[in-house]
Enzyme design. Structure first.
Site, PDB file in Angstrom:
ATOM      1  N   ILE A 199       8.429   1.888 -14.157  1.00 60.04           N
ATOM      2  CA  ILE A 199       8.768   2.958 -13.349  1.00 60.04           C
ATOM      3  C   ILE A 199       7.746   4.202 -13.516  1.00 60.04           C
ATOM      4  O   ILE A 199       7.702   4.511 -14.823  1.00 60.04           O
ATOM      5  CB  ILE A 199      10.097   3.360 -13.697  1.00 60.04           C
ATOM      6  CG1 ILE A 199      11.182   2.210 -13.045  1.00 60.04           C
ATOM      7  CG2 ILE A 199      10.635   4.646 -12.616  1.00 60.04           C
ATOM      8  CD1 ILE A 199      12.693   2.509 -13.363  1.00 60.04           C
ATOM      9  N   ASN A 246       0.779 -10.743  -4.133  1.00 62.43           N
ATOM     10  CA  ASN A 246       0.482  -9.840  -3.118  1.00 62.43           C
ATOM     11  C   ASN A 246      -0.877  -9.104  -3.438  1.00 62.43           C
ATOM     12  O   ASN A 246      -1.572  -8.752  -2.644  1.00 62.43           O
ATOM     13  CB  ASN A 246       1.419  -8.775  -3.583  1.00 62.43           C
ATOM     14  CG  ASN A 246       3.016  -8.668  -3.211  1.00 62.43           C
ATOM     15  OD1 ASN A 246       3.219  -9.204  -2.007  1.00 62.43           O
ATOM     16  ND2 ASN A 246       4.032  -8.720  -3.794  1.00 62.43           N
ATOM     17  N   ASP A 297      12.231   3.610  -5.598  1.00 62.02           N
ATOM     18  CA  ASP A 297      12.476   2.869  -4.233  1.00 62.02           C
ATOM     19  C   ASP A 297      12.864   3.836  -3.496  1.00 62.02           C
ATOM     20  O   ASP A 297      13.716   3.427  -2.394  1.00 62.02           O
ATOM     21  CB  ASP A 297      13.123   1.849  -4.634  1.00 62.02           C
ATOM     22  CG  ASP A 297      12.445   0.721  -5.694  1.00 62.02           C
ATOM     23  OD1 ASP A 297      11.172   0.662  -5.362  1.00 62.02           O
ATOM     24  OD2 ASP A 297      13.176   0.093  -6.233  1.00 62.02           O
ATOM     25  N   GLU A 352       5.990 -10.270   2.678  1.00 60.30           N
ATOM     26  CA  GLU A 352       5.624  -9.324   1.646  1.00 60.30           C
ATOM     27  C   GLU A 352       3.833  -9.417   1.775  1.00 60.30           C
ATOM     28  O   GLU A 352       3.298  -8.349   1.858  1.00 60.30           O
ATOM     29  CB  GLU A 352       5.763  -9.821   0.444  1.00 60.30           C
ATOM     30  CG  GLU A 352       7.203  -9.536   0.007  1.00 60.30           C
ATOM     31  CD  GLU A 352       7.479  -9.779  -1.468  1.00 60.30           C
ATOM     32  OE1 GLU A 352       8.195  -9.153  -2.178  1.00 60.30           O
ATOM     33  OE2 GLU A 352       6.939 -10.670  -1.988  1.00 60.30           O
ATOM     34  N   GLY A 402       0.766 -11.984  -9.394  1.00 56.40           N
ATOM     35  CA  GLY A 402      -0.419 -11.437  -8.392  1.00 56.40           C
ATOM     36  C   GLY A 402      -0.563 -11.953  -6.904  1.00 56.40           C
ATOM     37  O   GLY A 402      -1.572 -11.876  -6.398  1.00 56.40           O
ATOM     38  N   HIS A 404       8.532  -3.141  -2.220  1.00 56.18           N
ATOM     39  CA  HIS A 404      10.017  -3.442  -2.590  1.00 56.18           C
ATOM     40  C   HIS A 404      10.726  -4.452  -1.541  1.00 56.18           C
ATOM     41  O   HIS A 404      10.774  -4.145  -0.615  1.00 56.18           O
ATOM     42  CB  HIS A 404      10.831  -1.997  -2.908  1.00 56.18           C
ATOM     43  CG  HIS A 404      12.076  -2.213  -3.340  1.00 56.18           C
ATOM     44  ND1 HIS A 404      12.177  -2.534  -4.460  1.00 56.18           N
ATOM     45  CD2 HIS A 404      13.321  -1.986  -2.839  1.00 56.18           C
ATOM     46  CE1 HIS A 404      13.274  -2.603  -4.908  1.00 56.18           C
ATOM     47  NE2 HIS A 404      14.183  -2.264  -3.603  1.00 56.18           N
ATOM     48  N   ASN A 453       4.112   1.195  -2.899  1.00 53.77           N
ATOM     49  CA  ASN A 453       4.830   0.321  -3.556  1.00 53.77           C
ATOM     50  C   ASN A 453       5.564  -0.747  -2.532  1.00 53.77           C
ATOM     51  O   ASN A 453       5.867  -0.195  -1.763  1.00 53.77           O
ATOM     52  CB  ASN A 453       5.820   0.913  -4.493  1.00 53.77           C
ATOM     53  CG  ASN A 453       6.672  -0.254  -5.230  1.00 53.77           C
ATOM     54  OD1 ASN A 453       6.139  -1.118  -6.034  1.00 53.77           O
ATOM     55  ND2 ASN A 453       8.064  -0.269  -5.089  1.00 53.77           N
TER      56      ASN A 453
END
Length: 233
Positions: free
Chosen positions: A111, A24, A181, A211, A22, A141, A139
């Site tokens: 997914i 992010n 993605d 990020e 976690g 990536h 999202n």
């Protein structure tokens, strides 16, 4: 938890899906109600892994953030005849009930199906939960658009650079569609990388710092496009 700021500005509502530590998520927690992510609070942190440290981050945040947990295999074992799509719909129900203005996949290692996205778009109803307005889904990536879709993208990109197969690598936040993605990028950022350096000690820390910046920036950008559900109540 307050739903308005002292100036009676409705707080924008953020739901976050996680699977791991976690970091992010922590970037979003730290940015909420600062100039980087103003008038915003996280209303749900949901994980598909019970031991995900991100759940602890949510519990210990000031104030504590509501959490949820549901893993695929236990769900299938507990629900004879259930499918992966039904699991996705159960997760979608938890998200919809939190009434977010945006859903952020911040290290969600699962997914999402077309059925899940149909619920977020308001194109598919649930028995006892409904989407009042389409919920944008984004999202993060660790690769540039079209470079390294799917799992282990950071490692694959770094190795490809070291072999001379690509001359730049980076990270993006994109809108989520059924193709993994492949959704439209919201923010794309290259990350500095050098020949002969170490992945874990050199490149990965720079990747994570990037990020943490762009997940906040992208969340704000998308929130600024939508009217908060709090304004309708």
């Amino acid at each position: 938890m307050a739903t308005e700021t002292p100036n009676n500005v409705p707080l924008r509502r953020i739901a976050v899906l996680i699977s791991g530590s976690g970091t992010n998520l922590q970037a979003l927690i730290d940015a909420c109600n600062t100039p980087r992510l103003p008038h915003a609070h996280i209303v749900l942190v949901f994980s598909n892994r019970k031991a995900a440290y991100g759940l602890t981050r949510a519990h210990t945040a000031p104030p504590s953030i509501p959490t949820g947990y549901l893993a695929l295999q236990p769900f299938l074992r507990a629900t004879p005849g259930a499918t992966r799509t039904e699991y996705d719909l159960a997760v979608a129900k938890a998200v919809v009930e939190a009434r977010p203005d945006i859903l952020v996949l911040a290290g969600w290692m699962h997914i999402v199906s077309e059925a899940f996205l149909d619920v977020m778009r308001g194109a598919r109803g649930l028995d006892d939960a409904c989407v009042e307005r389409a919920i944008p889904v984004i999202n993060i990536h660790p690769a540039l658009p079209g470079q390294f879709d799917g799992a282990n993208a950071m490692e694959r990109g770094f190795e490809a650079f070291q072999r001379g197969e690509v001359d730049r690598i980076g990270v993006m936040v994109h809108r989520v569609i059924a193709e993994v993605d492949r959704g439209a990028p919201v923010i794309v950022r290259e990350v500095e990388v050098h020949k002969g350096e170490d992945l874990k000690n050199d490149y990965e820390p720079r990747m994570h710092l990037t990020e943490w910046e762009i997940i906040v920036e992208a969340t704000k950008m998308v929130l600024d496009e939508v009217r908060s559900l709090s304004e309708d109540h």
